[in-house]
Design an enzyme around this catalytic site. Structure first.
Site, mmCIF file in Angstrom:
data_model
loop_
_atom_site.group_PDB
_atom_site.id
_atom_site.type_symbol
_atom_site.label_atom_id
_atom_site.label_comp_id
_atom_site.label_asym_id
_atom_site.label_seq_id
_atom_site.Cartn_x
_atom_site.Cartn_y
_atom_site.Cartn_z
ATOM 1 N N HIS A 53 2.151 -2.182 8.260
ATOM 2 C CA HIS A 53 1.113 -1.260 7.364
ATOM 3 C C HIS A 53 1.516 -1.137 5.904
ATOM 4 O O HIS A 53 0.592 -1.193 4.949
ATOM 5 C CB HIS A 53 1.426 0.295 8.035
ATOM 6 C CG HIS A 53 0.546 1.217 7.284
ATOM 7 N ND1 HIS A 53 -0.606 1.396 7.475
ATOM 8 C CD2 HIS A 53 0.975 2.160 6.660
ATOM 9 C CE1 HIS A 53 -1.302 2.414 6.883
ATOM 10 N NE2 HIS A 53 -0.288 2.960 6.287
ATOM 11 N N CYS A 85 -4.134 9.781 -4.194
ATOM 12 C CA CYS A 85 -5.001 10.699 -3.814
ATOM 13 C C CYS A 85 -5.854 10.384 -2.521
ATOM 14 O O CYS A 85 -6.523 11.003 -1.994
ATOM 15 C CB CYS A 85 -6.219 10.643 -4.944
ATOM 16 S SG CYS A 85 -6.517 9.179 -5.452
#
Lengths: 422, 270
Positions: free
Chosen positions: A98, A49
């Protein structure tokens, strides 16, 4: 061969854009489409989400990137300009960093939350099932899980509650140690107090008593939590039995007075009592705080704990970043050796062939020897070759760590007359 | 041979102390866990040492200052390790381990000295008197430490400040239980120790009670502990009051054991 990561998260893209992208990608299995892009060798697709990301190993960075961007634009049903602002692109070391940060929950909305690692694992599993992962992604993801685990155990990033209801449970543990034989009294209803009750139950609390002005509400809650319902008339009586009180009614005045607690404690043989008052205006007389063995916390006190815990997570994040930098070095070292591996393999194969051929030639005179003696000669031959090759192979690997292996590779291929792909 | 064991135990206490302090500074549980194991080995080696001494001296392992201190360190570490197994109160180790180590430092001053025991201190009753009293006193010391930690933790939770520091300390419930169990076990030990002492006093000094300052102080603190136990068991005292009383009683006991001689003339100067 390069690793690229392209995507957007809660920091770069507003919800409505992330939403459109993740929904459209769910519909038509995104990974299949990504895999069909000719430049892409391996791929993984993460959609939660808070983020949508594609991790891929590509042969040609520029072309691969262009095609991946096109894929995302077309799937998001958005204009290029709109998307470009939200999209981030990382290459190689930055992509690895990342990914490490995402899996370790350093990039999450609530830093240190535990779900993201599971989501990354799911995404990887999906990629494996679709046969979209290969040698690089396999190694990278396993490394990622290792890093996330290290950060979880070696730093305090996931320690200490960062929500009010968890903070309340943490305090209860700090006071009672073990919650197993403790009884909780929940006065009134409300989202936060129900959440706290649920956490307390998960932490082994023995029994919950629900008190409500409307008895039906108490019964409803008691059914949900397998607790005991009581009306407000029995409130004072029940205070004697409980160790933890959570109050969150909408009453304008105090519901629990100092006198009630003193009486309860007296009957209660001076046990410790933890009172959580999350109602505004307050339900519990602040004078209660002065009583020995009683610990009263209101919503502001709990919020302060949460704030402090969040601050300490940020401090812990620095340690986590250091671990990540360390792990990146070891991963890139591995990645770099990847380019010398084919040459080393063909070098070894060639030397094995030479040994094989020479032994065959000597078969005529070796016939007089016993099987054991022949075996010894074979071992001798291969150990001489291995000794000779050992240093050049080690040097090649070392050079690859400093990414300066190219001229040496060329030299080895030329000197030993290795054919590519041999 | 026995001196070697003392030295190894000494070193192990030192290492576990360093480990516990380091574990607080860097907040790593692994270090604290290792320290607990080191402390455990220190305790085991210390046990061997005390057994050796016992065999060597014959009947009484605790006669002089060296032996008393080393014995106290041994009881304290042993009790802590027992608690460690029952409750997760590793932080208590960072109080106990340095204390045991300091006792060992002082004890090492008298290491290896063979003291000729005066005739008055020979006999089984002396041995029982000293061993039981010192064991009881060590447990009271531990109770006092748990009490101090309880008050610190209580204050931190009440004041709603320094959550970081409060996180290091064990839960109030555990501290209260340690305090209670130590007093519960220490009390009969000290009681029997006092009885053994009085029996022996009768044979040596001719009477059970001499009104010696040391005896008076000990008995006062014995009454305080008796009161504390009564309040806990019958009235249901818990937490702060019990912690305060156990600290207060221990201060008086400590004065009886080491302080009396500096202020009063006592016939019980050992």
């Amino acid at each position: 061969m390069s690793i690229i990561l392209i995507g957007m998260n809660h920091k770069t893209a507003p919800l409505n854009i992330r939403e459109r992208l993740s929904i459209s990608c769910e519909d038509n299995d995104a990974l299949k489409v990504i895999k069909s892009i000719s430049q892409v060798r391996e791929a993984m697709y993460i959609a939660t989400c808070n983020r949508v990301e594609v991790l891929a190993s590509v042969e040609d960075v520029e072309k691969g990137l262009e095609k991946l961007k096109t894929f995302i634009f077309s799937h998001g049903n958005l204009s290029r300009g709109e998307m470009k602002e939200c999209l981030y692109v990382y290459r190689d070391v930055d992509a690895v960093r990342h990914l490490f940060r995402v899996a370790s929950s350093l990039d999450s909305l609530v830093m240190g939350e535990p779900q993201i690692l599971g989501q990354v694992k799911d995404a990887y599993r999906h990629s494996v099932e679709q046969k979209a992962s290969g040698i690089i992604l396999n190694k990278l993801l396993h490394r990622t899980f290792h890093v996330a685990k290290r950060i979880r155990t070696e730093t305090g990033i996931a320690n200490n509650a960062v929500s009010v209801s968890f903070a309340a449970v943490g305090l209860a543990k700090k006071i009672f140690g073990n919650l197993r034989d403790k009884t909780v009294l929940l006065i009134g209803a409300g989202e936060m107090s129900e959440l706290a009750a649920r956490h307390l139950l998960n932490n082994g609390v023995n029994r919950i008593i629900f008190a409500n002005r409307t008895y039906e509400n108490a019964v409803r809650l008691a059914n949900d939590f397998h607790g005991v319902p009581v009306g407000f008339d029995l409130l004072e009586d029940k205070l004697k039995e409980v160790d933890i009180v959570i109050s969150s009614t909408g009453a304008p005045g105090y519901i629990v007075s100092e006198e009630m607690i003193v009486k309860a404690l007296h009957r209660h043989k001076n046990r410790l009592m933890f009172i959580i008052d999350i109602a505004v205006p307050r339900d519990v007389d602040p004078a209660v705080e002065e009583i020995d063995n009683v610990y009263l916390y209101n919503i502001d006190n709990l919020q302060e704990i949460v704030d402090e815990n969040l601050r300490s997570r940020i401090e812990e994040a620095e340690k986590a970043e250091a671990i990540i930098s360390e792990e990146i070095i070891s991963f890139t070292n591995w990645l770099n050796t990847l380019e010398v591996v084919p040459t080393i393999v063909s070098l070894k194969r060639k030397s094995e062939k030479v040994i094989e051929r020479e032994l065959e030639k000597s078969l005529s005179w070796m016939r007089n020897l016993t099987e054991g003696e022949r075996e010894k000669i074979r071992i001798l031959a291969s150990s001489i070759v291995n000794k000779i090759l050992h240093d050049p192979i080690t040097s090649l690997k070392e050079e690859s760590q400093n990414s300066g292996a190219d001229p040496y590779l060329a030299a080895v291929i030329r000197l030993f007359r290795l054919e590519k792909g041999e | 041979m026995d001196i070697l064991f003392f030295k190894i135990a000494f070193l192990a206490y030192f290492l576990s102390t360093i480990g516990y302090i380091a574990s607080i500074l860097v907040r790593r549980v692994v270090i604290a866990k290792t320290s607990t194991w080191i402390l455990f080995s220190a305790f085991a080696i210390h046990t061997i040492y005390i057994t050796f001494r016992w065999v060597k001296t014959g009947y009484n392992p605790v006669t002089n200052l060296h032996e008393s201190l080393s014995f106290i360190a041994w009881v304290i570490s042993g009790s802590y390790l027992a608690f460690q197994m029952k409750t997760k109160t590793r932080i208590l180790g960072s109080f106990v381990s340095p204390l045991a180590f300091m006792l060992m430092i002082v004890a090492s001053a008298g290491l290896g000295k063979v003291v000729s025991i005066p005739v008055i201190l020979q006999g089984w009753w002396v041995a029982i008197h000293t061993i039981l009293s010192l064991a009881g006193e060590s447990l009271f010391a531990l109770a006092c430490m748990a009490g101090i930690m309880y008050l610190i933790q209580d204050n931190l939770i009440k004041k709603k400040k320094s959550y970081r520091f409060s996180r290091l300390l064990p839960p109030l419930g555990d501290l209260d239980r340690i305090n209670h169990i130590c007093v519960l076990w220490g009390f009969p030990l000290l009681t029997l120790g006092i009885i053994a002492g009085s029996i022996w006093a009768r044979t040596v000094w001719g009477s059970r009670w001499q009104c010696d300052p040391k005896q008076v102080c000990t008995v006062i603190s014995w009454f305080l502990y008796a009161f504390l136990l009564h309040q806990r068991l019958a009235i249901g005292w818990k937490g702060k009051k019990a912690a305060v009383l156990s600290i207060f009683a221990f201060v008086i006991l400590l004065f009886a054991v080491v302080g009396v001689e500096t202020f009063f003339v006592t016939m019980h100067s050992f």
